[in-house]
Design a protein around this motif. Structure first.
Motif, PDB file in Angstrom:
ATOM      1  N   LYS A  21      12.094 -10.776 -11.557  1.00 14.41           N
ATOM      2  CA  LYS A  21      10.960  -9.941 -11.173  1.00 14.41           C
ATOM      3  C   LYS A  21      10.599 -10.265  -9.728  1.00 14.41           C
ATOM      4  O   LYS A  21      10.359 -11.419  -9.385  1.00 14.41           O
ATOM      5  CB  LYS A  21       9.776 -10.222 -12.098  1.00 14.41           C
ATOM      6  N   VAL A  22      10.553  -9.239  -8.886  1.00  9.42           N
ATOM      7  CA  VAL A  22      10.271  -9.405  -7.463  1.00  9.42           C
ATOM      8  C   VAL A  22       8.899  -8.809  -7.143  1.00  9.42           C
ATOM      9  O   VAL A  22       8.581  -7.707  -7.578  1.00  9.42           O
ATOM     10  CB  VAL A  22      11.350  -8.729  -6.591  1.00  9.42           C
ATOM     11  N   ALA A  23       8.116  -9.560  -6.389  1.00  8.48           N
ATOM     12  CA  ALA A  23       6.817  -9.084  -5.909  1.00  8.48           C
ATOM     13  C   ALA A  23       6.825  -9.109  -4.382  1.00  8.48           C
ATOM     14  O   ALA A  23       7.160 -10.130  -3.778  1.00  8.48           O
ATOM     15  CB  ALA A  23       5.690  -9.965  -6.440  1.00  8.48           C
ATOM     16  N   VAL A  24       6.478  -7.984  -3.776  1.00  5.30           N
ATOM     17  CA  VAL A  24       6.273  -7.919  -2.330  1.00  5.30           C
ATOM     18  C   VAL A  24       4.777  -8.121  -2.131  1.00  5.30           C
ATOM     19  O   VAL A  24       3.962  -7.405  -2.712  1.00  5.30           O
ATOM     20  CB  VAL A  24       6.717  -6.563  -1.754  1.00  5.30           C
ATOM     21  N   ILE A  25       4.421  -9.133  -1.334  1.00  3.61           N
ATOM     22  CA  ILE A  25       3.015  -9.472  -1.146  1.00  3.61           C
ATOM     23  C   ILE A  25       2.650  -9.302   0.333  1.00  3.61           C
ATOM     24  O   ILE A  25       3.256  -9.889   1.206  1.00  3.61           O
ATOM     25  CB  ILE A  25       2.691 -10.879  -1.686  1.00  3.61           C
ATOM     26  N   LEU A  46      13.479  -2.359  -1.868  1.00  3.06           N
ATOM     27  CA  LEU A  46      13.377  -3.111  -3.123  1.00  3.06           C
ATOM     28  C   LEU A  46      12.712  -2.215  -4.178  1.00  3.06           C
ATOM     29  O   LEU A  46      11.556  -2.427  -4.546  1.00  3.06           O
ATOM     30  CB  LEU A  46      12.550  -4.377  -2.904  1.00  3.06           C
ATOM     31  N   PRO A  47      13.416  -1.205  -4.655  1.00  2.00           N
ATOM     32  CA  PRO A  47      12.784  -0.199  -5.519  1.00  2.00           C
ATOM     33  C   PRO A  47      12.228  -0.725  -6.838  1.00  2.00           C
ATOM     34  O   PRO A  47      11.340  -0.097  -7.418  1.00  2.00           O
ATOM     35  CB  PRO A  47      13.903   0.819  -5.762  1.00  2.00           C
ATOM     36  N   ASP A  48      12.702  -1.848  -7.316  1.00  2.00           N
ATOM     37  CA  ASP A  48      12.209  -2.406  -8.580  1.00  2.00           C
ATOM     38  C   ASP A  48      11.056  -3.391  -8.387  1.00  2.00           C
ATOM     39  O   ASP A  48      10.501  -3.888  -9.364  1.00  2.00           O
ATOM     40  CB  ASP A  48      13.341  -3.098  -9.343  1.00  2.00           C
ATOM     41  N   ALA A  49      10.717  -3.691  -7.151  1.00  2.00           N
ATOM     42  CA  ALA A  49       9.669  -4.681  -6.867  1.00  2.00           C
ATOM     43  C   ALA A  49       8.278  -4.085  -7.066  1.00  2.00           C
ATOM     44  O   ALA A  49       8.061  -2.890  -6.861  1.00  2.00           O
ATOM     45  CB  ALA A  49       9.798  -5.197  -5.436  1.00  2.00           C
ATOM     46  N   ILE A  96      10.527 -13.999  -7.749  1.00  2.00           N
ATOM     47  CA  ILE A  96      10.802 -14.014  -6.315  1.00  2.00           C
ATOM     48  C   ILE A  96       9.653 -13.297  -5.615  1.00  2.00           C
ATOM     49  O   ILE A  96       9.203 -12.243  -6.059  1.00  2.00           O
ATOM     50  CB  ILE A  96      12.140 -13.315  -5.996  1.00  2.00           C
ATOM     51  N   TYR A  97       9.186 -13.880  -4.504  1.00  2.00           N
ATOM     52  CA  TYR A  97       8.068 -13.337  -3.741  1.00  2.00           C
ATOM     53  C   TYR A  97       8.543 -13.031  -2.316  1.00  2.00           C
ATOM     54  O   TYR A  97       9.115 -13.902  -1.662  1.00  2.00           O
ATOM     55  CB  TYR A  97       6.927 -14.349  -3.662  1.00  2.00           C
ATOM     56  N   VAL A  98       8.283 -11.823  -1.856  1.00  2.00           N
ATOM     57  CA  VAL A  98       8.596 -11.424  -0.487  1.00  2.00           C
ATOM     58  C   VAL A  98       7.265 -11.280   0.242  1.00  2.00           C
ATOM     59  O   VAL A  98       6.470 -10.412  -0.076  1.00  2.00           O
ATOM     60  CB  VAL A  98       9.373 -10.084  -0.448  1.00  2.00           C
ATOM     61  N   LEU A  99       7.018 -12.155   1.206  1.00  2.00           N
ATOM     62  CA  LEU A  99       5.785 -12.137   1.986  1.00  2.00           C
ATOM     63  C   LEU A  99       6.059 -11.507   3.347  1.00  2.00           C
ATOM     64  O   LEU A  99       6.995 -11.910   4.041  1.00  2.00           O
ATOM     65  CB  LEU A  99       5.263 -13.568   2.182  1.00  2.00           C
ATOM     66  N   ALA A 100       5.259 -10.518   3.697  1.00  2.00           N
ATOM     67  CA  ALA A 100       5.371  -9.889   5.015  1.00  2.00           C
ATOM     68  C   ALA A 100       3.980  -9.441   5.426  1.00  2.00           C
ATOM     69  O   ALA A 100       3.057  -9.394   4.609  1.00  2.00           O
ATOM     70  CB  ALA A 100       6.321  -8.691   4.966  1.00  2.00           C
ATOM     71  N   ASP A 101       3.821  -9.102   6.686  1.00  2.00           N
ATOM     72  CA  ASP A 101       2.555  -8.579   7.171  1.00  2.00           C
ATOM     73  C   ASP A 101       2.507  -7.076   6.908  1.00  2.00           C
ATOM     74  O   ASP A 101       3.548  -6.415   6.820  1.00  2.00           O
ATOM     75  CB  ASP A 101       2.388  -8.859   8.665  1.00  2.00           C
TER      76      ASP A 101
END
Length: 192
Positions: A21-25, A46-49, A96-101
């Motif tokens: 499971k992917v989270a874009v934060i 990341l279409p499933d995030a 999995i966590y994707v951190l971006a501004d």
């Protein structure tokens, strides 16, 4: 779109056969102008995030714009990026966590490769280095300060770093759930 399919994530399954499971934060403060582009970019890559926007007392309509394009929006009232990251790490459950501004500074199409590297190599963090040609990614004096600090840490730890102040990172669940965020503001990138 063809571009979106080209960049979609192709990491494998977990030990139990399930996809992680992917989270874009996305921590945000007054990002109404760019948040749609940021969310759209990560949704294509990341279409499933699940995509989370954590608003930090914006004076513009960041919240309404992010909700309108389908992000999960939450509010952090304590001012400062460190407070927002602490809250995101505590609240969100993912592998999995994707951190971006939220200001469209970072290239969302790089996220699948970063996630794949973290997943396949069982890493805890992958840092996305900014390209120096993207002048808007740096505040005045930031380039020199980043080079000095990066060089110092590379010498101290014998590692190859290129952009330790980057806010574009991918984390494992193990890292997110065990890292004690102490920073209140933008020093969070250095702390991480």
């Amino acid at each position: 779109s063809e571009e979106g399919r080209k960049h979609r994530m192709t990491y494998g399954e977990g030990h139990d056969g399930a996809r992680p499971k992917v989270a874009v934060i996305l921590p945000c403060y007054n990002e109404a102008v760019a948040i749609t582009e940021t969310i759209s970019g990560f949704r294509a890559a990341l279409p499933d995030a699940e995509i989370y926007v954590y608003d930090n007392n914006s004076k513009d309509n960041t919240v309404a714009v992010a909700q309108a394009v389908g992000a999960i929006v939450r509010i952090e009232r304590m001012q400062g990026k460190g407070h927002v990251v602490r809250r995101m790490f505590a609240d969100i459950e993912a592998d999995i966590y994707v951190l971006a501004d939220g200001d469209a500074t970072y290239d969302a199409t790089a996220a699948p490769a970063m996630v794949r590297k973290l997943w396949e190599e069982q890493l805890d963090m992958v840092v996305g280095a900014r390209q120096s040609e993207v002048v808007a990614a740096y505040r005045p004096g930031h380039v020199l300060g980043n080079r000095l600090l990066t060089g110092l840490l590379a010498r101290m730890f014998g590692r190859s770093f290129s952009d330790i102040l980057s806010g574009y990172r991918v984390f494992s669940r193990r890292f997110v759930k065990s890292f004690p965020v102490l920073s209140a503001g933008f020093e969070i990138e250095t702390e991480i």
